[in-house]
Design a protein around this motif. Structure first.
Motif, PDB file in Angstrom:
ATOM      1  N   THR A 121      -3.750  -8.154  10.831  1.00 51.06           N
ATOM      2  CA  THR A 121      -3.968  -7.170  11.858  1.00 51.06           C
ATOM      3  C   THR A 121      -3.361  -5.793  11.468  1.00 51.06           C
ATOM      4  OG1 THR A 121      -4.555  -8.869  13.542  1.00 51.06           O
ATOM      5  CG2 THR A 121      -4.399  -6.449  14.200  1.00 51.06           C
ATOM      6  N   ASP A 122      -4.096  -4.772  11.634  1.00 45.46           N
ATOM      7  CA  ASP A 122      -3.539  -3.369  11.453  1.00 45.46           C
ATOM      8  C   ASP A 122      -3.643  -2.441  12.767  1.00 45.46           C
ATOM      9  OD1 ASP A 122      -2.268  -1.358  10.020  1.00 45.46           O
ATOM     10  OD2 ASP A 122      -3.931  -0.566   9.031  1.00 45.46           O
ATOM     11  N   PHE A 123      -2.700  -2.295  13.504  1.00 44.46           N
ATOM     12  CA  PHE A 123      -2.665  -1.419  14.338  1.00 44.46           C
ATOM     13  C   PHE A 123      -2.765   0.262  14.163  1.00 44.46           C
ATOM     14  CE2 PHE A 123      -1.211  -5.187  16.193  1.00 44.46           C
ATOM     15  CZ  PHE A 123      -1.965  -5.337  17.400  1.00 44.46           C
ATOM     16  N   PHE A 194      -1.524   6.872   0.278  1.00 41.90           N
ATOM     17  CA  PHE A 194      -0.522   5.713   0.712  1.00 41.90           C
ATOM     18  C   PHE A 194      -0.517   5.655   2.378  1.00 41.90           C
ATOM     19  CE2 PHE A 194       2.232   9.351  -0.152  1.00 41.90           C
ATOM     20  CZ  PHE A 194       2.761   9.679   1.209  1.00 41.90           C
ATOM     21  N   GLU A 195      -0.242   4.780   3.132  1.00 43.99           N
ATOM     22  CA  GLU A 195       0.225   4.715   4.634  1.00 43.99           C
ATOM     23  C   GLU A 195       1.405   4.167   4.609  1.00 43.99           C
ATOM     24  OE1 GLU A 195      -3.252   3.318   7.053  1.00 43.99           O
ATOM     25  OE2 GLU A 195      -4.008   5.140   6.834  1.00 43.99           O
ATOM     26  N   LEU A 196       2.303   5.049   5.152  1.00 42.90           N
ATOM     27  CA  LEU A 196       3.734   4.341   5.605  1.00 42.90           C
ATOM     28  C   LEU A 196       3.627   3.668   6.602  1.00 42.90           C
ATOM     29  CD1 LEU A 196       6.792   4.297   5.373  1.00 42.90           C
ATOM     30  CD2 LEU A 196       6.907   6.412   6.473  1.00 42.90           C
ATOM     31  N   GLU A 197       3.901   2.329   6.632  1.00 38.35           N
ATOM     32  CA  GLU A 197       3.935   1.303   7.641  1.00 38.35           C
ATOM     33  C   GLU A 197       5.148   0.514   7.861  1.00 38.35           C
ATOM     34  OE1 GLU A 197       0.081  -0.301   8.847  1.00 38.35           O
ATOM     35  OE2 GLU A 197      -1.172   1.219   8.126  1.00 38.35           O
ATOM     36  N   MET A 198       5.207  -0.502   8.808  1.00 38.23           N
ATOM     37  CA  MET A 198       6.031  -1.508   8.740  1.00 38.23           C
ATOM     38  C   MET A 198       5.136  -2.680   9.407  1.00 38.23           C
ATOM     39  SD  MET A 198       9.818  -0.049   9.766  1.00 38.23           S
ATOM     40  CE  MET A 198      10.587  -1.495   8.753  1.00 38.23           C
ATOM     41  N   ASN A 228       2.807  -0.812   2.599  1.00 40.76           N
ATOM     42  CA  ASN A 228       2.192   0.468   2.316  1.00 40.76           C
ATOM     43  C   ASN A 228       0.769  -0.125   2.202  1.00 40.76           C
ATOM     44  OD1 ASN A 228       0.824   2.467   1.073  1.00 40.76           O
ATOM     45  ND2 ASN A 228       1.992   2.516  -0.671  1.00 40.76           N
ATOM     46  N   ASP A 229      -0.181   0.661   3.352  1.00 42.91           N
ATOM     47  CA  ASP A 229      -1.390   0.311   3.423  1.00 42.91           C
ATOM     48  C   ASP A 229      -2.382   1.232   2.807  1.00 42.91           C
ATOM     49  OD1 ASP A 229      -3.759  -1.004   4.384  1.00 42.91           O
ATOM     50  OD2 ASP A 229      -3.714  -0.100   6.507  1.00 42.91           O
ATOM     51  N   TRP A 230      -2.433   0.909   1.346  1.00 43.31           N
ATOM     52  CA  TRP A 230      -3.271   1.916   0.495  1.00 43.31           C
ATOM     53  C   TRP A 230      -4.808   2.176   1.119  1.00 43.31           C
ATOM     54  CZ3 TRP A 230      -0.769   3.759  -3.431  1.00 43.31           C
ATOM     55  CH2 TRP A 230       0.364   3.338  -4.068  1.00 43.31           C
ATOM     56  N   GLY A 248     -12.585   0.999   2.088  1.00 45.69           N
ATOM     57  CA  GLY A 248     -11.409   2.010   1.789  1.00 45.69           C
ATOM     58  C   GLY A 248     -10.254   1.717   2.135  1.00 45.69           C
ATOM     59  N   LYS A 249     -10.047   0.204   2.637  1.00 44.07           N
ATOM     60  CA  LYS A 249      -8.800   0.016   3.134  1.00 44.07           C
ATOM     61  C   LYS A 249      -8.346  -1.637   2.342  1.00 44.07           C
ATOM     62  CE  LYS A 249      -7.442   2.844   6.313  1.00 44.07           C
ATOM     63  NZ  LYS A 249      -6.442   3.641   6.533  1.00 44.07           N
ATOM     64  N   SER A 250      -9.275  -2.335   1.926  1.00 44.00           N
ATOM     65  CA  SER A 250      -9.030  -3.744   1.644  1.00 44.00           C
ATOM     66  C   SER A 250      -8.756  -3.802   0.349  1.00 44.00           C
ATOM     67  CB  SER A 250     -10.567  -4.281   2.028  1.00 44.00           C
ATOM     68  OG  SER A 250     -11.421  -3.898   1.215  1.00 44.00           O
ATOM     69  N   GLY A 344       0.532   0.427  11.765  1.00 45.15           N
ATOM     70  CA  GLY A 344      -0.218   1.596  11.659  1.00 45.15           C
ATOM     71  C   GLY A 344       0.576   2.763  10.988  1.00 45.15           C
ATOM     72  N   THR A 345       0.026   3.927  10.239  1.00 42.52           N
ATOM     73  CA  THR A 345       0.785   4.941   9.814  1.00 42.52           C
ATOM     74  C   THR A 345       1.950   5.382  10.716  1.00 42.52           C
ATOM     75  OG1 THR A 345      -1.002   5.230   8.456  1.00 42.52           O
ATOM     76  CG2 THR A 345       0.517   7.037   8.359  1.00 42.52           C
ATOM     77  N   ILE A 346       2.991   5.625  10.208  1.00 45.81           N
ATOM     78  CA  ILE A 346       3.996   6.051  11.125  1.00 45.81           C
ATOM     79  C   ILE A 346       4.254   7.338  10.844  1.00 45.81           C
ATOM     80  CG2 ILE A 346       6.606   5.764  11.955  1.00 45.81           C
ATOM     81  CD1 ILE A 346       6.152   2.546  10.612  1.00 45.81           C
TER      82      ILE A 346
END
Ligand code: CA
Length: 411
Positions: A121-123, A194-198, A228-230, A248-250, A344-346
């Protein structure tokens, strides 16, 4: 705690950390390890020396391709295992000290995807990120949608393309709508980001129909990784209405190899932002549930130096993990050991703390200058993106190492 093992001062893997991962080497099949300083402790080899005698563990739990069975032992056992390792590494007479073979240099082992990830799951829980994206993709005046401050917005993602740090990714192709056109074209994305996430990993399952309260949520979280949620922004922009992120995410998300336990992060808890308007009762919580985790992202073009392009912090999150988990399960949806929930991106408030190129280059309008005179709006072929994260307080450092991956040309 004083350990007999050598740990460099700037190491993320101090005696206070003891994160778990899966490694192999030329002579050792995949198994559970912990990172300590620049070394890996082979937990299976330590088990064979009898240090976990007081805990019932089956051999196959530690000699395993994944951490799921280990995590499923439950926190009572896994925290005990962590404590025993800490005690042994501080005990001058430890059997581990006489058996060098239980340690390997980190640069001689291969790290593997640590978890069989069931569901992902991506918040979308950073207010700064949601505001920035809303301004660019929709309406600068009403950037946050009306639901955003009432619930942690999220979507169900795809697990098959979650990969371990170090694996390169090919630039994705897809449908893109060129500016001022009515019909899409098929092409390689030129807005890879990139998306900076944890991410946090579920440590305890529930059964369908039940929900988890914010009060109990931490019992269900084993630990955290860098994520990193490319994203391919041009593909995303055309496809996302009305059901949300899809191709665009998967195509890929990268995770760091060492899972840092919630117990190791406990000293770094901080107060979260004030939530206004007040949240519904099932989302209220007590105590500090945000974490002070320094985060950074760097871009390294091929054969050039890396440039840090963002400094952010996990403490900026508007919605915290216990709220995310309470919300996720409030409808009776069950969760399972090994599920992954991403933040989600931080992004922070300052323009140098944004967690994506979409925000850092403001939709491609403001190129970033890199060392060696290069400029970037989005990620180019052969760029390597590296994210790091660490906590520091009273000289105690607990970190995540890194998640890194290179973008290769489209296949
Ligand atoms: Ca994301």
């Amino acid at each position: 705690m004083k350990t007999w093992i050598h740990i460099p001062k700037q190491s993320d893997f101090s005696i206070y950390n003891i994160p778990f991962g899966i490694f192999s080497s030329k002579k050792r099949k995949p198994r559970v390890g912990i990172a300590i300083g620049n070394q890996v402790l082979d937990v299976f080899a330590a088990y064979k020396l009898g240090i976990f005698k007081k805990i019932k563990i089956k051999k196959r739990v530690l000699k395993n391709n994944f951490l799921n069975d280990f995590i499923a032992l439950g926190k009572e056992k896994t925290t005990k295992i962590r404590e025993i390792i800490q005690q042994e590494l501080c005990n001058e007479n430890s059997i581990l000290k006489e058996n060098n073979a239980v340690f390997l240099p980190q640069n001689e082992v291969q790290m593997h995807l640590p978890i069989v990830i069931g569901d992902y799951t991506d918040f979308y829980s950073s207010m700064e990120h949601a505001t920035n994206v809303g301004m660019m993709f929709r309406d600068p005046e009403n950037a946050l949608l009306p639901n955003w401050k009432h619930l942690p917005v999220g979507y169900h993602g795809r697990t098959s393309s979650i990969i371990i740090s170090g694996k390169p990714i090919h630039r994705p192709k897809g449908q893109v709508l060129p500016p001022n056109e009515k019909h899409p074209i098929f092409k390689a994305s030129n807005r890879v980001d990139f998306e900076l996430e944890m991410g946090f990993i579920i440590g305890k399952s529930t059964t369908i129909g039940n929900h988890i309260t914010t009060h109990k949520a931490e019992e269900y979280i084993f630990g955290k990784v860098l994520f990193n949620d490319w994203s391919a922004r041009d593909i995303q922009k055309w496809e996302y209405v009305p059901l949300g992120p899809f191709l665009g995410k998967s195509f890929a998300s990268s995770i760091s190899p060492w899972v840092v336990t919630l117990e190791a992060l406990e000293p770094f808890k901080v107060k979260g932002p004030i939530q206004e308007p007040e949240v519904l009762p099932y989302l209220t919580y007590e105590g500090f549930k945000n974490y002070d985790i320094n985060l950074e992202v760097s871009i390294q073009p091929k054969n050039k130096d890396a440039t840090v392009v963002s400094h952010s912090n996990f403490k900026y999150m508007y919605w915290n993990m216990v709220q995310q988990l309470a919300h996720h399960t409030i409808n009776g949806c069950n969760i399972k050991v090994g599920d992954l929930m991403a933040s989600g991106t931080i992004s922070g408030k300052s323009t140098t703390s944004y967690g994506s190129m979409l925000e850092l280059s403001w939709g491609g309008k403001k190129p970033l200058k890199l060392a060696d005179g290069e400029e970037r709006t989005f990620i180019e072929d052969y760029d390597t993106i590296t994210m790091k994260g660490y906590c520091i307080k009273n000289d105690i450092r607990v970190g995540f190492g890194e998640v890194s991956a290179q973008i290769l040309p489209t296949l």
